[in-house]
Design an enzyme around this catalytic site. Structure first.
Site, PDB file in Angstrom:
ATOM      1  N   TYR A 119       6.453   4.072  -5.728  1.00  0.00           N
ATOM      2  CA  TYR A 119       6.666   3.006  -4.832  1.00  0.00           C
ATOM      3  C   TYR A 119       6.649   3.857  -3.511  1.00  0.00           C
ATOM      4  CZ  TYR A 119       9.694  -0.532  -2.438  1.00  0.00           C
ATOM      5  OH  TYR A 119      10.134  -1.290  -1.445  1.00  0.00           O
ATOM      6  N   LYS A 174       3.088   0.863  -6.218  1.00  0.00           N
ATOM      7  CA  LYS A 174       3.139  -0.274  -5.303  1.00  0.00           C
ATOM      8  C   LYS A 174       3.378   0.152  -3.772  1.00  0.00           C
ATOM      9  CE  LYS A 174       6.624  -3.041  -3.480  1.00  0.00           C
ATOM     10  NZ  LYS A 174       8.258  -3.580  -3.233  1.00  0.00           N
TER      11      LYS A 174
END
Lengths: 340, 340, 340, 340
Positions: free
Chosen positions: D139, D167
């Site tokens: 992330y 992400k």
């Protein structure tokens, strides 16, 4: 002959200016380069831009560059002339002169060095727009100059008929969308050009009308084709081309002092650019030679040059010679900093 | 007559250039301002600096400014002449010319607009230093121009005898200490000047030799006295003065587009600065009027002006009129952005 | 026994927490380290600070750390306990608990991860201040957490009696002066502590009351002496010491991931710190070994350790072995990035 | 029942966690919200993300949130569970626990507070990836946490089978393309998700596989439809929807402290979110009320709510009441800062 009022569309090349051995403008080569670009399909020229190193020329030279280009283009494509000078009065004089020469529009970078507030940026462009006889493209490049924020673009678009476009080199896609959403309802004729080659396809897909892209000065065939494929909705091919352009763009923009990477690549395409006016240290020159070799491989992949002597590595690999060079440079740097 | 080779010490004023009603250099007022500054004790002048808006004058005007100032100073104080031009060749020509005129040294800002790497900054200054007949002060102002890092300063100091000083406007005290620690052992004659008035006292206490401070163009009495008190080790008085100078500095630098706050304050001291070349929006002009009132109160506290008509608020308070103005400005802004 | 309400003055050590071979808190060594610090003259302890890696411990461990330290200190010096937890409710509970344990005050870092506006930062601290039974030190560290701006400090100082100090790690000297100028007139008792060792002397000279300095955890003798000399007005000696401390500070803070450099140096002083909880790559471990050697030379210069086997280079020089190591690391990096 | 190993595709909602009047997790409402989201077509859930304010919950609460959601989802959609804890050991324990619960994968934010170098980021994820029994999504959210650069993503993708996706919430489109270009050739199965709703369509067009988009928690119908239209190549409709989503997204993300704007909008859709754990100042609460009114108009335009009492302004206009409120807030702020 283009109509003066045709809207700004397509790929405008921010051209580098070839220099001769004395560091003076090489007029003959500049004329040859102009023809070379037009023959390869660029929609317009954008002299005195950042890639064109407007700041490293004198005021007289900047005018001379526009004169040569207007003369050589001879109406074949529209010209967007960088017109930023020392202050609004000098800039307005440049607008007047370039208008007489017949350029389609001028592009004026936001005030730089001093970082102005939005109110200051607004006041600057409004003063110029009220006095310019020629259409104006705002030029937003926040990494180098005072940012032009969305409300300022909207306000200038609303109040100043002369302001007809913005060239945005931030590369920030939602920012571009915010500008389009704010300006298009009040000025449907306003043009949005992106200066960030790395995102040309997606920028066009959210509504941009074109780009002022440094890659188009080196590989005009690719940048133009990317524009055509995207406009035609042939997205799979466009995406593939955008990825290839990104690779070239990154190599040229990240490895050397801007715009030295573009100059190096242009030389590989046969344009005698001469040596830039910003001096390069030994380390930088070694890095440039290395970059040139890498660029030759990339251009060879695209069919624009032969591979360098000794060939190119498979894939994106880097040969041991390159590593040796990097190590040598590191050693050099250490030595210069008194560490060896 | 000062000896050409005296080391750079003390407060050099980065002077604003008064303009007349046509926006041209007001030579008479510039001469009067030079005398005014020298009479109030500044150690030197620094024309064509950032406060002097070198970028908003043409190349010819920049030369004219130095000519006027050299002539008016007539050897009373040393001159540090801003000499940055479009490229190294033009800059070297300026160095040669200013040397003939008799300036003590030139100051050359790091390349701006393009953000150069340390290697590029080094190459730029080395090229100039190798060709300049006059001593050079490096000018580091990272908020506006490519930063000059510590190893680059050390390398230039070591390799280039012509490089004799650095003016650092970063305001970063440990950075200044790192430069001093790196350079002084190899170049004991090297001078360190700070351009950040807010930290003048502590900068002097860690070893700086002086400053090129914009406040000295407005309240030369205070900046000079702060220098004297600090050098004399009278720290309690120096500290008090530094806090008062900070208040003035912040008002001038934070409330308006640089250097408009300094220009406004200078007018209050009786220098006819004229209107600056960067246009101001209505909102900015209202803010400047308000700032001028506030500055008048601050200058009155120091005994340099009368209080404005209507008097000054007690303490740092702000009267209801000011609030009403701010609200009016906010309403104006909202209206301009289509929100009212 | 210190009076609970004594104002915060002097050097508070943001102590590292020794870990054992399983990565658990090494209580015995932590107790020994506490004694070691107090014996060497630090004025107070500041557990659960950034140097203490509060974030890499669980909530339970953070409480345990305070328990151990309170017990070991046994009233000899005041404790400033880092008390920031997941949200205001948890933070207030920590304040209550640390108050019961008898700490002098808590220190609460501004909200991090999310970057809050000044209004949000204000609301956060006000909520805590209204509910805390113990005095609070605001902790401003803008490189890691939401900045606490000057008006917010002033407002909290004015409205919240419990807020008695600020620890500022920005290293920005004029910023510190602006806070002092804004807060001292309304709260003469408010304490200003700097967390930036590189500027400790000048910070004290403009009015700071002390520091929470990571160097004091490694070379408490030096940090404490620098404080004493500065307070005593022995500026020449203080300046010399500040320059030496800067050299140590830079070596510890710039060469490795924070606070690994401090941990490495602490090991050289005989504290069994154990291995930190943030994993280190091979490259980082090699760099740390190299740093450790360099730190040993610096500490040997100060008389705190022997020189490493093989000796230290003269001056600041770096031997060929170091260069060879750097090159090896570069090669490694290149290899890992698929370039060799 | 979804297959555990299905690749990550589509829209994963980073869900807010409803709180009750005591500020505790409102389990019943959270369950209702989960159903509400799945009914409206989101492809998966992403609890303990930034929008879900993972940092403002205790370690126990974070586990409880995943338990509730796994139970309520009951295999209808895959779950991506935020698993970052205080250190790698705690994070690995969370991975193990969430794996037992049956989540599809975990998402682990890059180390925050401390800004780690690429080598440190690499070491952190490698340690976790070597010990996690469940697939890991990196992330990257550089505005809040240490950036994960392209070489680090490529290296982790190559060395760690467990790392299956990234992400990226940077919103930087060329950066996404660089990651795809670097990783896809070596890990064709790797998934790329964008967390920047403002660029969802263009991100999908350059090759992203989906998004973890905060708007999908408020207007799941729109975010899902935008995904479907883009994947289906219906670009004119997708573009129109992207512009509408941008308007909503900007209103929610720019006007208030994140994620308060999303919470306010969610309330308008009938989810009882409760009051967030970060306290809000009076000024912020007034701004939130104003935002809520504006959001209600935007949601009404999309057919999700009624217009607020008093109606909505035509176009993007703002009524005089809003201006009056803004002025009141400005006055308030001035007053609080001692200026009125």
């Amino acid at each position: 002959m283009i109509t003066e009022k045709a809207p700004l569309r397509g790929i405008f090349t921010p051209n580098i200016v070839p220099l001769d051995d004395q560091g003076e403008i090489n007029e003959a080569e500049l004329r040859r380069y102009v023809d070379w670009l037009i023959e390869r399909g660029v929609h317009g020229l954008y002299p005195n831009g950042s890639t064109g190193e407007f700041l490293r020329f004198t005021a007289e030279e900047r005018r001379r560059i526009i004169e040569i280009i207007v003369d050589q283009v001879a109406g074949r494509v529209p010209i967007l002339a960088g017109a930023a000078e020392a202050n609004t009065r000098e800039t307005i004089k440049a607008c007047e002169y370039y208008h007489e020469l017949g350029v389609r529009a001028v592009a004026i970078v936001s005030p730089f060095y001093y970082r102005l507030s939005p109110a200051g940026v607004y006041a600057y462009f409004r003063e110029i727009a009220r006095n310019s006889p020629v259409d104006i493209t705002l030029y937003n490049i926040p990494m180098f100059a005072s940012p032009i924020d969305v409300p300022t673009v909207a306000r200038l678009a609303e109040e100043c008929e002369r302001v007809v476009a913005i060239k945005d080199s931030s590369g920030d896609l939602p920012h571009m969308m915010r500008m389009i959403a704010a300006v298009q309802p009040i000025r449907p004729d306003f043009a949005f050009l992106t200066g960030w080659d790395a995102a040309l396809m997606p920028m066009l897909l959210v509504g941009c009308h074109g780009g002022t892209n440094a890659t188009s000065g080196v590989v005009p065939e690719i940048t133009r084709k990317l524009y055509d494929l995207t406009i035609a909705g042939r997205l799979d091919q466009a995406r593939d081309l955008q990825y290839r352009l990104l690779k070239l763009f990154d190599a040229m923009i990240m490895t050397a002092e801007f715009p030295e990477g573009f100059r190096a690549a242009l030389r590989l395409r046969g344009i005698r650019t001469g040596v830039g006016r910003q001096p390069q240290s030994d380390t930088q020159q070694m890095a440039l030679e290395q970059l040139s070799r890498q660029l030759q491989c990339l251009l060879a992949e695209e069919g624009f040059t032969d591979e360098p002597v000794g060939g190119c590595p498979a894939g994106d690999g880097v040969d041991s010679e390159q590593v040796a060079r990097i190590v040598r440079e590191v050693m050099n740097e250490l030595r210069k900093r008194g560490m060896a």
